[in-house]
Design a protein around this motif. Structure first.
Motif: not given
Length: 342
Positions: A144-152, A177-181
């Motif tokens: 599955v592919i998605q955008n807004g992956a860090n949204s709720a 700083d991408m690493e934490p996400l």
């Protein structure tokens, strides 16, 4: 003690039109109704749209966790102390207490759940579950592919997909700083985490083919819109589905005709409120039980959240909405309204 609720007397900017008011203690419930005490109530983007729109004036809040404090004659399946979630849109959950029909709420199997789990049960988890289940016939090992992956919703998609044995390719906005996400999403079960900038990389298609072993990606979930979604859709395979449930970029969705003609792409819109209106109570109860079990088994984490109380009433709630609009919280906001001295 008196009750408190958040209302608006006209549609418009929430930072201008919302007000906190007090009202007397509820009388004993009439037949077929229950009195609820709301424990927590989320602030969702759709709530902002409702306040800004042209709906009739009412107490704000669509989602929330209530506890039955008193039961009227004729009520079936509920008793004092039960946790409930809403089975009807816009019941006005931004309140300390309300009287509602027992048919407008669903009993929550509360053992092992936190208040945050219960309060956020009926919008984001149900959206994620239904989008993964209702459009493409996916099997273990599919992608599955998605955008807004860090949204709720995006984070819930990752967790539910992992539980089902599905792989996810997750796009997020690039940051310093991408690493934490990346670590956070991978910790939830994300297979791959990329940025929208990666969509411009011509080698991406080859990388994805290698990751998937050449298997077509048949489901894409979109809450962004605009050019990143167009680029993401081009990564889909034959007989695939693009499901849009938001438009965070506020830009239109544009899809090449060739995707429809040669790949038989189907584009859908999804709105959980509409699903709720068109499905039976038994189906909704079944879904709630499934999600509650996943939460109790720690397969779905409660969202990172901040609990905002209402000591400063109207000024406080307007300030909360201003901070949400500016993206200052970065977490799910849960409202906890307190009783006030009569």
């Amino acid at each position: 003690m008196a009750n408190r609720c958040i209302i608006y007397q006209q549609n418009g900017d929430p930072t201008q039109v919302l007000s906190a008011i007090t009202f007397p203690k509820l009388p004993s419930p009439s037949p077929n109704t229950v009195n609820l005490k709301f424990l927590l109530a989320p602030l969702n983007p759709a709530d902002v749209n409702t306040i800004e729109g042209d709906e009739p004036v009412f107490v704000g809040g669509n989602e929330g966790l209530g506890q039955v404090v008193e039961v009227g004659d004729g009520v079936e399946g509920l008793e004092k102390g039960d946790w409930v979630v809403m089975d009807k849109p816009q019941l006005g959950t931004w309140s300390t207490s309300r009287n509602v029909s027992f048919k407008d709420v669903i009993r929550l199997p509360s053992a092992g759940l936190t208040e945050a789990h219960g309060a956020t049960m009926t919008v984001n988890p149900t959206t994620a579950y239904n989008m993964l289940s209702n459009f493409a016939n996916l099997h273990q090992g599919d992608w599955v592919i998605q955008n807004g992956a860090n949204s709720a919703v995006g984070q819930l998609v990752v967790q539910i997909a992992k539980e089902r044995g599905l792989n996810t390719i997750n796009f997020v906005r690039s940051r310093d700083d991408m690493e934490p996400l990346v670590k956070h999403l991978e910790g939830l079960g994300a297979t791959k985490v990329l940025t929208y900038d990666d969509l411009e990389d011509r080698s991406l298609r080859g990388k994805i083919k290698e990751w998937t072993g050449g298997k077509d990606i048949r489901l894409a979930l979109n809450c962004v819109g605009g050019e990143p979604t167009t680029a993401m859709a081009k990564l889909l395979g034959q007989d695939s589905h693009l499901v849009s449930y938001g438009a965070m970029s506020k830009k239109p969705l544009s899809l090449p005709t060739s995707l429809h003609i040669f790949k038989n792409l189907t584009s859908h819109g999804f709105w959980q409120t509409n699903w709720t209106k068109t499905h039976s109570r038994a189906e909704k109860e079944e879904l709630i039980v499934k999600l509650a079990e996943m939460m109790k088994e720690k397969k779905i984490k409660a969202p990172e959240h901040t609990i905002e109380t209402d000591e400063e009433a109207t000024t406080k709630i307007r300030d909360v909405f201003a901070k949400v609009a500016q993206g200052k919280f970065g977490k799910k906001v849960l409202l906890k309204l307190e009783d006030v001295s009569a």
